[in-house]
Design a protein around this motif. Structure first.
Motif, PDB file in Angstrom:
ATOM      1  N   ARG A 167     -45.986  16.668  -3.778  1.00  0.00           N
ATOM      2  CA  ARG A 167     -47.322  16.444  -4.360  1.00  0.00           C
ATOM      3  C   ARG A 167     -48.034  17.767  -4.636  1.00  0.00           C
ATOM      4  O   ARG A 167     -48.752  17.907  -5.632  1.00  0.00           O
ATOM      5  N   GLU A 168     -47.833  18.737  -3.761  1.00  0.00           N
ATOM      6  CA  GLU A 168     -48.452  20.050  -3.958  1.00  0.00           C
ATOM      7  C   GLU A 168     -47.893  20.708  -5.231  1.00  0.00           C
ATOM      8  O   GLU A 168     -48.644  21.233  -6.050  1.00  0.00           O
ATOM      9  N   ARG A 169     -46.589  20.657  -5.407  1.00  0.00           N
ATOM     10  CA  ARG A 169     -45.979  21.238  -6.601  1.00  0.00           C
ATOM     11  C   ARG A 169     -46.361  20.464  -7.863  1.00  0.00           C
ATOM     12  O   ARG A 169     -46.565  21.050  -8.925  1.00  0.00           O
ATOM     13  N   LEU A 170     -46.457  19.168  -7.730  1.00  0.00           N
ATOM     14  CA  LEU A 170     -46.886  18.350  -8.859  1.00  0.00           C
ATOM     15  C   LEU A 170     -48.299  18.733  -9.292  1.00  0.00           C
ATOM     16  O   LEU A 170     -48.584  18.843 -10.490  1.00  0.00           O
ATOM     17  N   MET A 171     -49.160  18.980  -8.326  1.00  0.00           N
ATOM     18  CA  MET A 171     -50.539  19.385  -8.635  1.00  0.00           C
ATOM     19  C   MET A 171     -50.560  20.777  -9.268  1.00  0.00           C
ATOM     20  O   MET A 171     -51.343  21.032 -10.194  1.00  0.00           O
ATOM     21  N   MET A 172     -49.686  21.675  -8.804  1.00  0.00           N
ATOM     22  CA  MET A 172     -49.601  23.010  -9.400  1.00  0.00           C
ATOM     23  C   MET A 172     -49.163  22.915 -10.863  1.00  0.00           C
ATOM     24  O   MET A 172     -49.731  23.583 -11.738  1.00  0.00           O
ATOM     25  N   VAL A 173     -48.174  22.083 -11.132  1.00  0.00           N
ATOM     26  CA  VAL A 173     -47.706  21.894 -12.508  1.00  0.00           C
ATOM     27  C   VAL A 173     -48.826  21.320 -13.363  1.00  0.00           C
ATOM     28  O   VAL A 173     -49.074  21.778 -14.480  1.00  0.00           O
ATOM     29  N   TYR A 174     -49.515  20.321 -12.841  1.00  0.00           N
ATOM     30  CA  TYR A 174     -50.628  19.705 -13.569  1.00  0.00           C
ATOM     31  C   TYR A 174     -51.675  20.759 -13.916  1.00  0.00           C
ATOM     32  O   TYR A 174     -52.147  20.835 -15.059  1.00  0.00           O
ATOM     33  N   ASN A 175     -52.055  21.586 -12.947  1.00  0.00           N
ATOM     34  CA  ASN A 175     -53.089  22.598 -13.174  1.00  0.00           C
ATOM     35  C   ASN A 175     -52.635  23.632 -14.207  1.00  0.00           C
ATOM     36  O   ASN A 175     -53.433  24.050 -15.061  1.00  0.00           O
ATOM     37  N   GLU A 176     -51.374  24.048 -14.153  1.00  0.00           N
ATOM     38  CA  GLU A 176     -50.868  25.015 -15.125  1.00  0.00           C
ATOM     39  C   GLU A 176     -50.844  24.431 -16.532  1.00  0.00           C
ATOM     40  O   GLU A 176     -51.242  25.085 -17.497  1.00  0.00           O
ATOM     41  N   VAL A 177     -50.400  23.209 -16.665  1.00  0.00           N
ATOM     42  CA  VAL A 177     -50.369  22.559 -17.976  1.00  0.00           C
ATOM     43  C   VAL A 177     -51.785  22.385 -18.509  1.00  0.00           C
ATOM     44  O   VAL A 177     -52.060  22.642 -19.682  1.00  0.00           O
ATOM     45  N   LYS A 178     -52.698  21.996 -17.631  1.00  0.00           N
ATOM     46  CA  LYS A 178     -54.094  21.816 -18.048  1.00  0.00           C
ATOM     47  C   LYS A 178     -54.688  23.141 -18.514  1.00  0.00           C
ATOM     48  O   LYS A 178     -55.381  23.195 -19.531  1.00  0.00           O
ATOM     49  N   LYS A 179     -54.419  24.229 -17.815  1.00  0.00           N
ATOM     50  CA  LYS A 179     -54.920  25.544 -18.228  1.00  0.00           C
ATOM     51  C   LYS A 179     -54.387  25.925 -19.609  1.00  0.00           C
ATOM     52  O   LYS A 179     -55.131  26.412 -20.454  1.00  0.00           O
ATOM     53  N   ARG A 180     -53.112  25.658 -19.830  1.00  0.00           N
ATOM     54  CA  ARG A 180     -52.523  26.015 -21.130  1.00  0.00           C
ATOM     55  C   ARG A 180     -53.082  25.158 -22.255  1.00  0.00           C
ATOM     56  O   ARG A 180     -53.338  25.649 -23.355  1.00  0.00           O
ATOM     57  N   LEU A 181     -53.300  23.892 -21.973  1.00  0.00           N
ATOM     58  CA  LEU A 181     -53.884  23.026 -22.993  1.00  0.00           C
ATOM     59  C   LEU A 181     -55.337  23.409 -23.273  1.00  0.00           C
ATOM     60  O   LEU A 181     -55.776  23.414 -24.431  1.00  0.00           O
TER      61      LEU A 181
END
Length: 79
Positions: A8-22
């Protein structure tokens, strides 16, 4: 349980990185659109100013002065 927390921690990190790029892409598109609008406004203003001849400018100023005089007379009559 530890694996689930780690996942879940890694999933949240991926989500945050994708959101920043978008968000970055959206900001870039907004900036590009604003710059295009600014350029178009400058281009239109420049061409309009170039299209006004000295004779048209004199006529326009004379018309404005006549309009102001008429408004002035109307304001004095109303008082």
């Amino acid at each position: 349980m530890l694996l689930e927390a780690n996942y879940r921690e890694r999933l949240m990190m991926v989500y945050n990185e994708v959101k920043k790029r978008l968000d970055y892409q959206v900001a870039m598109q907004t900036l590009k659109k604003q710059k295009e609008q600014d350029y178009m406004i400058q281009w239109v203003e420049k061409n309009v100013i170039q299209s006004i001849t000295p004779q048209q400018q004199k006529e326009s100023i004379a018309k404005c002065i006549l309009d102001l005089k008429a408004l002035s007379k109307g304001a004095h009559a109303a008082v």
